[in-house]
Design a protein around this motif. Structure first.
Motif, PDB file in Angstrom:
ATOM      1  N   LEU A 169     -17.602 -34.834 -10.607  1.00  0.00           N
ATOM      2  CA  LEU A 169     -18.778 -34.651 -11.453  1.00  0.00           C
ATOM      3  C   LEU A 169     -19.498 -33.333 -11.248  1.00  0.00           C
ATOM      4  O   LEU A 169     -20.051 -32.763 -12.189  1.00  0.00           O
ATOM      5  N   PHE A 170     -19.502 -32.812 -10.019  1.00  0.00           N
ATOM      6  CA  PHE A 170     -20.309 -31.631  -9.718  1.00  0.00           C
ATOM      7  C   PHE A 170     -19.514 -30.328  -9.624  1.00  0.00           C
ATOM      8  O   PHE A 170     -20.066 -29.249  -9.786  1.00  0.00           O
ATOM      9  N   LYS A 171     -18.235 -30.427  -9.340  1.00  0.00           N
ATOM     10  CA  LYS A 171     -17.422 -29.226  -9.204  1.00  0.00           C
ATOM     11  C   LYS A 171     -17.114 -28.643 -10.585  1.00  0.00           C
ATOM     12  O   LYS A 171     -16.778 -29.373 -11.521  1.00  0.00           O
ATOM     13  N   PRO A 172     -17.222 -27.305 -10.770  1.00  0.00           N
ATOM     14  CA  PRO A 172     -16.864 -26.692 -12.065  1.00  0.00           C
ATOM     15  C   PRO A 172     -15.383 -26.889 -12.367  1.00  0.00           C
ATOM     16  O   PRO A 172     -14.549 -26.819 -11.470  1.00  0.00           O
ATOM     17  N   HIS A 173     -15.071 -27.150 -13.631  1.00  0.00           N
ATOM     18  CA  HIS A 173     -13.688 -27.326 -14.052  1.00  0.00           C
ATOM     19  C   HIS A 173     -13.430 -26.483 -15.292  1.00  0.00           C
ATOM     20  O   HIS A 173     -14.315 -26.296 -16.127  1.00  0.00           O
ATOM     21  N   GLU A 174     -12.217 -25.987 -15.425  1.00  0.00           N
ATOM     22  CA  GLU A 174     -11.844 -25.240 -16.615  1.00  0.00           C
ATOM     23  C   GLU A 174     -11.566 -26.226 -17.739  1.00  0.00           C
ATOM     24  O   GLU A 174     -10.682 -27.074 -17.628  1.00  0.00           O
ATOM     25  N   LEU A 175     -12.336 -26.112 -18.821  1.00  0.00           N
ATOM     26  CA  LEU A 175     -12.212 -27.066 -19.909  1.00  0.00           C
ATOM     27  C   LEU A 175     -11.094 -26.679 -20.857  1.00  0.00           C
ATOM     28  O   LEU A 175     -10.712 -25.520 -20.968  1.00  0.00           O
ATOM     29  N   HIS A 176     -10.587 -27.700 -21.550  1.00  0.00           N
ATOM     30  CA  HIS A 176      -9.509 -27.518 -22.513  1.00  0.00           C
ATOM     31  C   HIS A 176      -9.959 -26.580 -23.623  1.00  0.00           C
ATOM     32  O   HIS A 176     -11.068 -26.692 -24.131  1.00  0.00           O
ATOM     33  N   ALA A 177      -9.099 -25.636 -24.014  1.00  0.00           N
ATOM     34  CA  ALA A 177      -9.439 -24.691 -25.086  1.00  0.00           C
ATOM     35  C   ALA A 177      -9.593 -25.429 -26.409  1.00  0.00           C
ATOM     36  O   ALA A 177      -8.856 -26.381 -26.689  1.00  0.00           O
ATOM     37  N   ALA A 192     -20.337 -36.402 -26.633  1.00  0.00           N
ATOM     38  CA  ALA A 192     -19.954 -35.009 -26.847  1.00  0.00           C
ATOM     39  C   ALA A 192     -18.656 -34.713 -26.095  1.00  0.00           C
ATOM     40  O   ALA A 192     -18.548 -34.976 -24.897  1.00  0.00           O
ATOM     41  N   VAL A 193     -17.684 -34.160 -26.798  1.00  0.00           N
ATOM     42  CA  VAL A 193     -16.355 -33.945 -26.221  1.00  0.00           C
ATOM     43  C   VAL A 193     -16.378 -33.083 -24.955  1.00  0.00           C
ATOM     44  O   VAL A 193     -15.739 -33.439 -23.957  1.00  0.00           O
ATOM     45  N   PRO A 194     -17.075 -31.928 -24.928  1.00  0.00           N
ATOM     46  CA  PRO A 194     -17.009 -31.093 -23.711  1.00  0.00           C
ATOM     47  C   PRO A 194     -17.521 -31.807 -22.462  1.00  0.00           C
ATOM     48  O   PRO A 194     -16.998 -31.566 -21.372  1.00  0.00           O
ATOM     49  N   CYS A 195     -18.525 -32.662 -22.610  1.00  0.00           N
ATOM     50  CA  CYS A 195     -19.026 -33.414 -21.442  1.00  0.00           C
ATOM     51  C   CYS A 195     -17.951 -34.376 -20.934  1.00  0.00           C
ATOM     52  O   CYS A 195     -17.727 -34.494 -19.725  1.00  0.00           O
ATOM     53  N   ALA A 196     -17.292 -35.071 -21.863  1.00  0.00           N
ATOM     54  CA  ALA A 196     -16.205 -35.974 -21.478  1.00  0.00           C
ATOM     55  C   ALA A 196     -15.043 -35.197 -20.880  1.00  0.00           C
ATOM     56  O   ALA A 196     -14.404 -35.647 -19.912  1.00  0.00           O
ATOM     57  N   GLU A 197     -14.760 -34.013 -21.418  1.00  0.00           N
ATOM     58  CA  GLU A 197     -13.655 -33.204 -20.897  1.00  0.00           C
ATOM     59  C   GLU A 197     -13.937 -32.721 -19.474  1.00  0.00           C
ATOM     60  O   GLU A 197     -13.019 -32.645 -18.652  1.00  0.00           O
ATOM     61  N   HIS A 198     -15.177 -32.368 -19.188  1.00  0.00           N
ATOM     62  CA  HIS A 198     -15.525 -31.950 -17.829  1.00  0.00           C
ATOM     63  C   HIS A 198     -15.157 -33.038 -16.824  1.00  0.00           C
ATOM     64  O   HIS A 198     -14.573 -32.761 -15.764  1.00  0.00           O
ATOM     65  N   ILE A 199     -15.474 -34.266 -17.155  1.00  0.00           N
ATOM     66  CA  ILE A 199     -15.192 -35.378 -16.248  1.00  0.00           C
ATOM     67  C   ILE A 199     -13.700 -35.661 -16.177  1.00  0.00           C
ATOM     68  O   ILE A 199     -13.141 -35.878 -15.090  1.00  0.00           O
ATOM     69  N   MET A 200     -13.016 -35.640 -17.319  1.00  0.00           N
ATOM     70  CA  MET A 200     -11.579 -35.909 -17.321  1.00  0.00           C
ATOM     71  C   MET A 200     -10.796 -34.817 -16.588  1.00  0.00           C
ATOM     72  O   MET A 200      -9.795 -35.091 -15.927  1.00  0.00           O
ATOM     73  N   ALA A 201     -11.276 -33.584 -16.696  1.00  0.00           N
ATOM     74  CA  ALA A 201     -10.625 -32.496 -15.956  1.00  0.00           C
ATOM     75  C   ALA A 201     -10.726 -32.748 -14.457  1.00  0.00           C
ATOM     76  O   ALA A 201      -9.753 -32.551 -13.712  1.00  0.00           O
ATOM     77  N   GLY A 202     -11.889 -33.193 -14.006  1.00  0.00           N
ATOM     78  CA  GLY A 202     -12.075 -33.491 -12.582  1.00  0.00           C
ATOM     79  C   GLY A 202     -11.249 -34.664 -12.121  1.00  0.00           C
ATOM     80  O   GLY A 202     -10.641 -34.639 -11.036  1.00  0.00           O
ATOM     81  N   ILE A 203     -11.182 -35.708 -12.951  1.00  0.00           N
ATOM     82  CA  ILE A 203     -10.388 -36.888 -12.590  1.00  0.00           C
ATOM     83  C   ILE A 203      -8.908 -36.531 -12.519  1.00  0.00           C
ATOM     84  O   ILE A 203      -8.204 -36.919 -11.574  1.00  0.00           O
ATOM     85  N   ALA A 204      -8.429 -35.803 -13.516  1.00  0.00           N
ATOM     86  CA  ALA A 204      -7.011 -35.406 -13.510  1.00  0.00           C
ATOM     87  C   ALA A 204      -6.677 -34.601 -12.269  1.00  0.00           C
ATOM     88  O   ALA A 204      -5.617 -34.782 -11.659  1.00  0.00           O
ATOM     89  N   GLU A 205      -7.595 -33.737 -11.890  1.00  0.00           N
ATOM     90  CA  GLU A 205      -7.357 -32.886 -10.718  1.00  0.00           C
ATOM     91  C   GLU A 205      -7.243 -33.699  -9.441  1.00  0.00           C
ATOM     92  O   GLU A 205      -6.306 -33.511  -8.656  1.00  0.00           O
ATOM     93  N   VAL A 206      -8.182 -34.627  -9.213  1.00  0.00           N
ATOM     94  CA  VAL A 206      -8.158 -35.361  -7.946  1.00  0.00           C
ATOM     95  C   VAL A 206      -7.077 -36.440  -7.938  1.00  0.00           C
ATOM     96  O   VAL A 206      -6.473 -36.693  -6.878  1.00  0.00           O
ATOM     97  N   LEU A 207      -6.783 -37.061  -9.076  1.00  0.00           N
ATOM     98  CA  LEU A 207      -5.781 -38.120  -9.072  1.00  0.00           C
ATOM     99  C   LEU A 207      -4.366 -37.563  -9.000  1.00  0.00           C
ATOM    100  O   LEU A 207      -3.489 -38.166  -8.386  1.00  0.00           O
ATOM    101  N   LYS A 208      -4.122 -36.439  -9.633  1.00  0.00           N
ATOM    102  CA  LYS A 208      -2.786 -35.850  -9.557  1.00  0.00           C
ATOM    103  C   LYS A 208      -2.462 -35.390  -8.144  1.00  0.00           C
ATOM    104  O   LYS A 208      -1.295 -35.323  -7.767  1.00  0.00           O
ATOM    105  N   GLU A 209      -3.493 -35.107  -7.375  1.00  0.00           N
ATOM    106  CA  GLU A 209      -3.282 -34.688  -5.986  1.00  0.00           C
ATOM    107  C   GLU A 209      -3.056 -35.872  -5.064  1.00  0.00           C
ATOM    108  O   GLU A 209      -2.381 -35.760  -4.035  1.00  0.00           O
ATOM    109  N   ASN A 210      -3.608 -37.054  -5.443  1.00  0.00           N
ATOM    110  CA  ASN A 210      -3.632 -38.167  -4.494  1.00  0.00           C
ATOM    111  C   ASN A 210      -2.934 -39.441  -4.935  1.00  0.00           C
ATOM    112  O   ASN A 210      -2.696 -40.328  -4.116  1.00  0.00           O
ATOM    113  N   GLU A 211      -2.656 -39.571  -6.248  1.00  0.00           N
ATOM    114  CA  GLU A 211      -2.051 -40.817  -6.719  1.00  0.00           C
ATOM    115  C   GLU A 211      -0.541 -40.720  -6.766  1.00  0.00           C
ATOM    116  O   GLU A 211       0.050 -39.640  -6.822  1.00  0.00           O
ATOM    117  N   ASP A 212       0.082 -41.890  -6.819  1.00  0.00           N
ATOM    118  CA  ASP A 212       1.553 -41.950  -6.934  1.00  0.00           C
ATOM    119  C   ASP A 212       1.981 -41.396  -8.273  1.00  0.00           C
ATOM    120  O   ASP A 212       1.333 -41.615  -9.266  1.00  0.00           O
TER     121      ASP A 212
END
Length: 357
Positions: free
Chosen positions: A202-210, A337-357
């Motif tokens: 939620l707090f870390k900056p993420h690069e949003l989808h173009a 608003a899409v960019p707000c949802a994208e900020h969160i999804m970018a963060g989730i994708a980042e942490v889950l791809k690093e830690n999930e199966d």
């Protein structure tokens, strides 16, 4: 293994759209409104629709990594009756929590990994500020004291047992590239049931989808987004400004001349929040000819752009029938608003791809 998402109170599929932009697969959605369902069926043909949330059993639906929900806000909003989470509509929040708990019990705590809740800013203050504490306690599964100040901060975090919970107030006008041009303040709560990554999400900056829509090039700056081309204006540059319709009526009633004029806004103001009850209104004039200006409604496409959606996202249902303008405005007024949802999804994708199966 693909990261999967389930969307409760799905609306027009903003969370699934944002998730898809980061490689997350939307598996299912729960919604009861006919037009929003038809819109999401058109855009997400493989996503299963489960129907009424009150009739779902979290132990029997497909388990997912992420559950998102923007539960009804009518009883929390500052423009409503403010019954809070005891209200008939906003109280549906508890069904989402029930479904999350049922799924976690059925999967031995494996799913969902992350839950995301979105709602209006009024949730901070409804029911003497006790509703938001109840929200946090529902996620954290522990008792949470009220802040010493008596008020909830715009951002914060709590930890209860194994659950990490963070919240943040996001204003749509400051998100996306280019940024949106409407004030739309919403609370986002992220709960991580398997770690301490909610703050990173939620707090870390993420690069949003173009942006995928070329029409969004018209939003380049506050000055440019309040104008249209010289050719369209036949040699004149019109100015578009937010129009606070309700406040203007109040100012007129009490003969507050200064307040009446202020409600027309300034050329660099963001547009006011879209409402589900009807289309947005703005004032329009040519430079130097303010007295000859007029007021008109936003079109559905303009409203979609204010939400960060592709043009005509709400125009058609899955049967090809064109939705009415009113149905589109209503659906957009209830959306995220899409960019707000994208900020969160970018963060989730980042942490889950690093830690999930």
């Amino acid at each position: 293994m693909a990261i999967t998402l389930g969307s409760l109170f799905d609306g027009i599929g903003v969370f699934p759209l944002a998730a898809s932009n980061y490689g997350i697969v939307p598996l299912w959605a729960s919604e009861i409104e006919k037009v929003p369902i038809s819109i999401t069926k058109k855009h997400f043909t493989q996503m299963q629709h489960l129907g009424d949330i009150t009739k779902l059993d979290g132990a029997k639906i497909p388990p997912v990594h992420i559950i998102t929900f923007g539960s009804p806000c009518q009883n929390l909003s500052t423009i409503g009756a403010r019954e809070g989470l005891t209200g008939a509509k906003s109280g549906l929040f508890h069904h989402a929590i029930r479904i999350i708990q049922e799924m976690r019990c059925a999967t031995d705590g494996k799913y969902p990994v992350i839950a995301v809740w979105e709602n209006v800013r009024g949730a901070f203050s409804s029911n003497n500020r006790l509703d938001f504490r109840a929200v946090l306690e529902s996620f954290a599964d522990t008792e949470i004291p009220m802040p010493a100040s008596g008020r909830w901060a715009n951002a914060g975090m709590v930890r209860g047992g194994k659950v990490d919970v963070c919240w943040r107030l996001l204003d749509a006008q400051y998100w996306g590239e280019p940024t949106l041009s409407q004030r739309r303040k919403r609370i986002f709560v992220v709960a991580d049931f398997r770690g301490q990554r909610a703050a990173e999400i939620l707090f870390k900056p993420h690069e949003l989808h173009a942006p995928t829509n070329s029409s969004r090039k018209s939003w380049l700056s506050s000055g440019e987004r309040n104008r249209i081309s010289v050719n369209q204006a036949r040699g004149k540059i019109p100015v578009l400004c937010p129009f606070e319709e309700r406040r203007t009526r109040g100012s007129a009633k009490y003969q507050d001349t200064q307040g009446f004029v202020r409600n027309f806004g300034r050329s660099n103001d963001p547009f006011p929040t879209l409402l589900a009850g009807g289309p947005g209104v703005f004032s329009f004039w040519y430079e130097g000819e303010e007295k000859e200006g007029f007021i008109r409604y936003l079109t559905p496409i303009e409203s979609e752009r204010l939400m960060g959606l592709p043009d005509d996202w709400t125009k058609y249902g899955n049967t090809g029938i064109i939705n009415s303008d009113y149905a589109r405005w209503r659906a957009l007024g209830n959306a995220i608003a899409v960019p707000c949802a994208e900020h969160i999804m970018a963060g989730i994708a980042e942490v889950l791809k690093e830690n999930e199966d």
